[in-house]
Design an enzyme around this catalytic site. Structure first.
Site, PDB file in Angstrom:
ATOM      1  N   TYR A  76       0.833  -1.199   0.000  1.00  0.00           N
ATOM      2  CA  TYR A  76       0.000   0.000   0.000  1.00  0.00           C
ATOM      3  C   TYR A  76       0.875   1.259   0.000  1.00  0.00           C
ATOM      4  CZ  TYR A  76      -3.717   3.280   0.785  1.00  0.00           C
ATOM      5  OH  TYR A  76      -4.589   4.330   0.621  1.00  0.00           O
ATOM      6  N   PHE A 128      -6.541  21.640 -24.861  1.00  0.00           N
ATOM      7  CA  PHE A 128      -6.820  20.213 -24.953  1.00  0.00           C
ATOM      8  C   PHE A 128      -8.056  19.959 -24.094  1.00  0.00           C
ATOM      9  CE2 PHE A 128      -6.766  15.749 -23.942  1.00  0.00           C
ATOM     10  CZ  PHE A 128      -6.852  15.272 -25.237  1.00  0.00           C
ATOM     11  N   THR A 129      -8.889  19.016 -24.541  1.00  0.00           N
ATOM     12  CA  THR A 129     -10.220  18.817 -23.943  1.00  0.00           C
ATOM     13  C   THR A 129     -10.192  18.676 -22.414  1.00  0.00           C
ATOM     14  OG1 THR A 129      -9.940  16.477 -24.473  1.00  0.00           O
ATOM     15  CG2 THR A 129     -11.193  17.794 -26.047  1.00  0.00           C
ATOM     16  N   ASP A 219       2.638  20.290 -20.483  1.00  0.00           N
ATOM     17  CA  ASP A 219       1.934  19.028 -20.694  1.00  0.00           C
ATOM     18  C   ASP A 219       2.939  18.138 -21.434  1.00  0.00           C
ATOM     19  OD1 ASP A 219       0.540  16.866 -21.603  1.00  0.00           O
ATOM     20  OD2 ASP A 219      -1.296  17.986 -22.010  1.00  0.00           O
ATOM     21  N   LYS A 262       0.678   7.676 -23.466  1.00  0.00           N
ATOM     22  CA  LYS A 262       1.126   7.996 -24.832  1.00  0.00           C
ATOM     23  C   LYS A 262       2.620   7.676 -24.953  1.00  0.00           C
ATOM     24  CE  LYS A 262      -2.821  10.480 -24.429  1.00  0.00           C
ATOM     25  NZ  LYS A 262      -3.655  10.479 -23.212  1.00  0.00           N
ATOM     26  N   ARG A 388     -12.096  15.486 -34.202  1.00  0.00           N
ATOM     27  CA  ARG A 388     -11.419  16.561 -33.477  1.00  0.00           C
ATOM     28  C   ARG A 388     -11.846  17.873 -34.127  1.00  0.00           C
ATOM     29  NH1 ARG A 388      -9.093  14.743 -28.615  1.00  0.00           N
ATOM     30  NH2 ARG A 388     -11.329  14.751 -28.527  1.00  0.00           N
ATOM     31  N   PHE A 455     -17.804  14.840 -26.627  1.00  0.00           N
ATOM     32  CA  PHE A 455     -17.392  13.970 -27.734  1.00  0.00           C
ATOM     33  C   PHE A 455     -17.330  12.496 -27.338  1.00  0.00           C
ATOM     34  CE2 PHE A 455     -13.086  13.337 -26.159  1.00  0.00           C
ATOM     35  CZ  PHE A 455     -12.901  14.452 -25.361  1.00  0.00           C
TER      36      PHE A 455
HETATM   37  N1  PM9 Z   1      -5.368  12.380 -24.857  1.00  0.00           N
HETATM   38  C1  PM9 Z   1      -6.071  11.343 -26.853  1.00  0.00           C
HETATM   39  O1  PM9 Z   1      -6.702  10.451 -27.421  1.00  0.00           O
HETATM   40  C2  PM9 Z   1      -7.069  10.550 -24.668  1.00  0.00           C
HETATM   41  C3  PM9 Z   1      -8.277  11.204 -24.148  1.00  0.00           C
HETATM   42  S1  PM9 Z   1      -9.066  12.457 -25.057  1.00  0.00           S
HETATM   43  C4  PM9 Z   1      -9.756  11.718 -26.341  1.00  0.00           C
HETATM   44  O2  PM9 Z   1      -5.354  12.155 -27.457  1.00  0.00           O
HETATM   45  C5  PM9 Z   1      -2.882  15.580 -23.758  1.00  0.00           C
HETATM   46  C6  PM9 Z   1      -2.061  16.361 -24.714  1.00  0.00           C
HETATM   47  C7  PM9 Z   1      -3.591  14.476 -24.157  1.00  0.00           C
HETATM   48  C8  PM9 Z   1      -4.391  13.757 -23.206  1.00  0.00           C
HETATM   49  C9  PM9 Z   1      -5.178  12.672 -23.589  1.00  0.00           C
HETATM   50  C10 PM9 Z   1      -4.392  14.215 -21.867  1.00  0.00           C
HETATM   51  C11 PM9 Z   1      -5.185  13.517 -20.818  1.00  0.00           C
HETATM   52  C12 PM9 Z   1      -3.666  15.316 -21.530  1.00  0.00           C
HETATM   53  N2  PM9 Z   1      -2.934  15.986 -22.466  1.00  0.00           N
HETATM   54  O3  PM9 Z   1      -6.248  10.617 -21.137  1.00  0.00           O
HETATM   55  O4  PM9 Z   1      -6.236  11.516 -18.848  1.00  0.00           O
HETATM   56  O5  PM9 Z   1      -3.519  14.089 -25.424  1.00  0.00           O
HETATM   57  O6  PM9 Z   1      -4.375  10.095 -19.591  1.00  0.00           O
HETATM   58  O7  PM9 Z   1      -4.593  12.332 -20.488  1.00  0.00           O
HETATM   59  C13 PM9 Z   1      -6.139  11.455 -25.404  1.00  0.00           C
HETATM   60  P1  PM9 Z   1      -5.417  11.064 -19.994  1.00  0.00           P
END
Ligand code: PM9
Length: 464
Positions: A76, A128-129, A219, A262, A388, A455
Site C-alpha cells: 500500500y 486540450f479537452t 503538458d 502515450k 477533433r 465527444f
Molecule cells: N489524450 C487522446 O486520445 C485521450 C483522451 S481524449 C480523447 O489524445 C494531452 C495532450 C492528451 C491527453 C489525452 C491528456 C489527458 C492530456 N494531455 O487521457 O487523462 O492528449 O491520460 O490524459 C487522449 P489522460
C-alpha cells in the site's frame, strides 16, 4: 534498375505475440454504427478492425515492460516501483518531485485545483479537452495563445506548436500577472495536429514568464516526440540526444502533467512532477492526491503499472524508437498526400489529421463534417478514428453556444508499436475509397449531448 534513394525507417523490434482481429461486413458495421449513435467512442472494440481512435493506453508494451509487471511491489505504501519511477523521472525529465496519478487528467485535476483561483486566466498553446475542462472546473478561463499558423491546416510552418509571445504579453498586460497562475505549454500540440513547439520559442516564453513571475506547466504527454522534432528540425540540435533535448525543455518549466499512456508506452498511468523549487506546491499536491487518487506513492496505480511506466521512459527516449514511431505516421501521411487527400500539414507526431472541411466541403460545420467522416471511414473499412472538431470543442461556458473551431479534423491516431506497414496501406486505401464517394455523404445531427467532454458520449443521427 531503378535506384532506391531513401533509407527507410523500420521498427527497432520484432513481434513476439499477436492479438487476432475481427473482419466485419459492411452490413455488420452499419448496424454497429447505428447502435453507437454514429460516435466511434461508442463502438465496441471487437467490432473494429484497425483501431486508430487514439494512441492513449493502446501501445504495445515490450517484453522488458511485461517482465517488469512481475516485479510489481503491491505494498500500500512505499512500493519500490514508485522509487524506481521517481528515479527515472528525475533522470530523464529533471523533476525532483513526483506525484503519481491514475492518468493524465488526474494530474491536471491536482495542478488546476492547487494553482487556479476563480477569475484566473490560463493561457496555453491551443486547448486540450481534459486540460481545459479542469482549468474551467477550478474557476479559470482558458486563453488560446498559439501562433495563428496552428489554426491553418495548410501552413507548413515546422513549429506550429509555438506560442505567440505577443498574444501572451497582451493577455498579461490586459488582466495582470496575478490573474495568470501559469502558462500551460504542450509539446507536441495534440489538437493542432501533433505539432511541436521549438526550443527557441520555449526559451523565449520562459524569459517572458520570468519577467512577469508566472509559472510554466508543461503538458509532457508527448514531449519525447516533440524532442525528436526539435532534433531533426531545429538548428543546433542535430548532435544532441533525445534525453538532452528533453532535459532542456523541462528545465524551462516549473512542473509537468503527464499522461503516461502515450509517450511512455503503457496502458495506464500518469503523474504530476515538479522542479526542486516547487516544494510547497508538491506538498499540497501530495496531500490532495490522497483525496482523489490514492496514497502519494501509488496515486491510483498498481506497483506493476509504475514499473511498466518507469521502463517505458527508458525505451521511449530511444531515438531509434522515435524515428520508427514518427516514421510510420509520416509514411501514412505521405501516402495520403500522394493521392490528393487533404490533411493537416506538416505531418504530425502521433496522428494523421484529415481536414474534414476540405474533404466534405458540402457540409456545414453544424452538420458535423468530422464526426460524419469518422463514421463513414468506419462504415467503409472497420477502421476507427476520432472527431477533433466542433464536437470535441464543446460549448462556450458563458454563452452556451458551440465553439466553432477553425480546425474540423478527423484523427487517425497510431498506437505505438502496434500496426504494420500493411495496416497503414489498407488505411490509406480506405480513406481513398471514402474520398471517391465523398459527394454522396450526408451529415449528422446531435440527438444526445452530455454535459462534460461531450465527444465521448454524444449520439447522432443521419440527416435525410
Ligand atoms: N489524450 C487522446 O486520445 C485521450 C483522451 S481524449 C480523447 O489524445 C494531452 C495532450 C492528451 C491527453 C489525452 C491528456 C489527458 C492530456 N494531455 O487521457 O487523462 O492528449 O491520460 O490524459 C487522449 P489522460
Amino acid at each position: 534498375m531503378q535506384k532506391l534513394k531513401k533509407r527507410s525507417w523500420a521498427e527497432p523490434f520484432k513481434i513476439k505475440t499477436v492479438e487476432l482481429l475481427k473482419v466485419t461486413t459492411r452490413e455488420e458495421r452499419n448496424r454497429a454504427l447505428k447502435e453507437a449513435g454514429y460516435n466511434t467512442f461508442l463502438l465496441k472494440s471487437e467490432d473494429v478492425y484497425i483501431d486508430l481512435l487514439t494512441d492513449s493506453g493502446t501501445n504495445a508494451m515490450s517484453d522488458y515492460q511485461w517482465a517488469g509487471l512481475m516485479l510489481g511491489d503491491e505494498a500500500y505504501a512505499g512500493s519500490k516501483n514508485f522509487y524506481n519511477l521517481e528515479e527515472k523521472v528525475q533522470q530523464f525529465y529533471g523533476y525532483k518531485y513526483l506525484v503519481p496519478t491514475h492518468q493524465g487528467r488526474g494530474a491536471e485535476h491536482l495542478i488546476s485545483q492547487i494553482l487556479i483561483k476563480p477569475g484566473d486566466f490560463v493561457p496555453g498553446n491551443m486547448y486540450f479537452t481534459t486540460t481545459r475542462l479542469h482549468q474551467e472546473l477550478a474557476g479559470g478561463t482558458f486563453v488560446d495563445i498559439i501562433i495563428d499558423e496552428a489554426h491553418d491546416p495548410t501552413s507548413t510552418y515546422p513549429f506550429k506548436g509555438n506560442i505567440d509571445l505577443q498574444k501572451l504579453d497582451d493577455l498579461v498586460k490586459r488582466v495582470g500577472a496575478k490573474r495568470v497562475p501559469y502558462v500551460s505549454v504542450a509539446g507536441t500540440v495534440n489538437m493542432a495536429g501533433g505539432q511541436p513547439i521549438s526550443m527557441e520559442n520555449l526559451r523565449q516564453v520562459r524569459q517572458l514568464c520570468k519577467n512577469h513571475g508566472i509559472r510554466i506547466v508543461l503538458d509532457a504527454t508527448r514531449l519525447m516526440e516533440n524532442a525528436y522534432f526539435i532534433k531533426i528540425r531545429e538548428k543546433g540540435y542535430q548532435q544532441k540526444t533525445i534525453a538532452e533535448i528533453l532535459g532542456e525543455m523541462c528545465s524551462y518549466s516549473d512542473a509537468c502533467t503527464m499522461s503516461g499512456k502515450k509517450d511512455l508506452l503503457v496502458n495506464i498511468g500518469g503523474f504530476l512532477a515538479l522542479r526542486e523549487h516547487e516544494q510547497e506546491i508538491f506538498e499540497e499536491a501530495r496531500n490532495l492526491v490522497v483525496v482523489y487518487e490514492g496514497l502519494h506513492t501509488y496515486g491510483g496505480l498498481a506497483g506493476r503499472d509504475m514499473e511498466a511506466m518507469a521502463r517505458g521512459i527508458e525505451e521511449a527516449v530511444s531515438e531509434d524508437h522515435l524515428r520508427a514511431r514518427i516514421g510510420q505516421v509520416e509514411y501514412v501521411g505521405e501516402k495520403l498526400l500522394g493521392i490528393g487527400i487533404p490533411i493537416v500539414l506538416p505531418i504530425g507526431g502521433h496522428a494523421i489529421f484529415l481536414d474534414a472541411k476540405r474533404f466534405l466541403p458540402h457540409l456545414k460545420q453544424v452538420e458535423f463534417p468530422a464526426q460524419t467522416l469518422a463514421a463513414e471511414l468506419y462504415l467503409e473499412s472497420g477502421i476507427r478514428s476520432m472527431e477533433r472538431g466542433i464536437v470535441s470543442a464543446g460549448r462556450n461556458k458563458e454563452t452556451g453556444d458551440h465553439y466553432h473551431p477553425k480546425l474540423e479534423l478527423v484523427r487517425l491516431t497510431f498506437p505505438r508499436r502496434v500496426y504494420t506497414q500493411a495496416h497503414c496501406d489498407v488505411t490509406a486505401e480506405a480513406v481513398e475509397a471514402v474520398y471517391e464517394n465523398r459527394e454522396s455523404v450526408k451529415g449528422l445531427r446531435m440527438v444526445y449531448e452530455p454535459k462534460y467532454l461531450r465527444f465521448f458520449q454524444a449520439r447522432f443521427e443521419k440527416l435525410p
